[in-house]
Design a protein around this motif. Structure first.
Motif, short mmCIF file in Angstrom:
data_model
loop_
_atom_site.label_atom_id
_atom_site.label_comp_id
_atom_site.label_asym_id
_atom_site.label_seq_id
_atom_site.Cartn_x
_atom_site.Cartn_y
_atom_site.Cartn_z
N LEU A 86 0.77 -1.32 -0.02
CA LEU A 86 0.05 -0.04 -0.10
C LEU A 86 0.96 1.30 0.00
N PRO A 87 0.35 2.36 -0.53
CA PRO A 87 1.09 3.63 -0.35
C PRO A 87 1.25 4.01 0.95
N LEU A 88 2.38 4.76 1.28
CA LEU A 88 2.75 5.16 2.69
C LEU A 88 1.88 6.44 2.86
N ILE A 89 1.43 6.78 4.02
CA ILE A 89 0.88 8.07 4.21
C ILE A 89 1.95 9.37 4.01
N ALA A 142 1.90 -0.04 7.05
CA ALA A 142 1.15 0.95 6.34
C ALA A 142 -0.24 0.68 6.18
N TRP A 143 -0.83 -0.37 6.29
CA TRP A 143 -2.31 -0.69 6.47
C TRP A 143 -2.66 0.14 7.70
N ILE A 144 -1.89 -0.32 8.72
CA ILE A 144 -2.43 0.36 9.98
C ILE A 144 -2.49 1.82 10.14
N ASP A 145 -1.48 2.46 9.26
CA ASP A 145 -1.56 3.87 9.14
C ASP A 145 -2.68 4.56 8.24
N LEU A 146 -3.25 3.59 7.51
CA LEU A 146 -4.14 3.87 6.50
C LEU A 146 -5.70 4.04 7.28
#
Length: 193
Positions: free
Chosen positions: A44-47, A103-107
């Protein structure tokens, strides 16, 4: 029987992935018929600053570009909202979670959407859900002082409101693979469907 399951695979490997194998077995045990799959082997893209700016802009004043920036995050959160049970295949990489899981968690960890701050501290908003972590590690013992993967995953899930978390693990696979697989199979057999 579980109604709707969100399956999240975090292993970079497909062939020979023990966490994927465990997740398959967990889903078979749950007899899940309605499953959404989110495979994080494609990262996934990083924030970034654009994402953070969009996230902290009030929803009713976001521009079309900001809405577009948050679209993937909104989709991932919708997947969580739709699920009764979340099954996460979680290999331990260097004592922690794969970067794709972070990355998933950050999203999905979004203030006002999946958690909120109150005068008593943070409150998770994704309540009434169950999570099962299917953890695989080569040498890290799950639950040990140097297991920063399952402890982090349990903590962050609780932070967003998912406090019913069960861990099934095939840990220390490089030490005794047969015993590790046997222990995981026993844990899966003991799961309530």
């Amino acid at each position: 029987m579980t109604n709707h399951v969100l399956r999240i695979d975090t292993s970079a490997r497909h062939e020979g992935s023990v966490s994927r194998e465990l997740t398959d077995k967990v889903l078979a045990k749950l007899a899940a018929k309605d499953v959404t799959v989110r495979d994080l082997s494609t990262p996934l893209p990083l924030i970034d600053s654009t994402w953070i700016g969009a996230n902290f802009t009030p929803a009713d004043t976001r521009s079309d570009d900001q809405k577009s920036t948050l679209a993937l995050s909104d989709t991932l959160i919708a997947e969580l909202n739709a699920a009764d049970t979340i099954v996460i295949g979680l290999p331990v990489y260097n004592f922690g979670v794969p970067s794709t899981f972070k990355a998933w968690i950050d999203l999905v960890a979004r203030a006002g959407v999946t958690f909120r701050y109150t005068e008593n501290g943070p409150e998770g908003l994704l309540t009434g859900k169950r999570a099962i972590l299917a953890v695989a590690s080569g040498g890290t013992e799950v639950g040990s002082d140097y297991d920063f993967a399952s402890t982090y995953a349990r903590h962050i899930l609780g932070f967003i409101g998912i406090t019913d978390v069960t861990i099934v693990s095939a840990d220390r696979l490089m030490v005794d693979p047969e015993a590790s697989h046997k222990a995981a199979d026993e844990q899966i057999a003991a799961l309530a469907a």
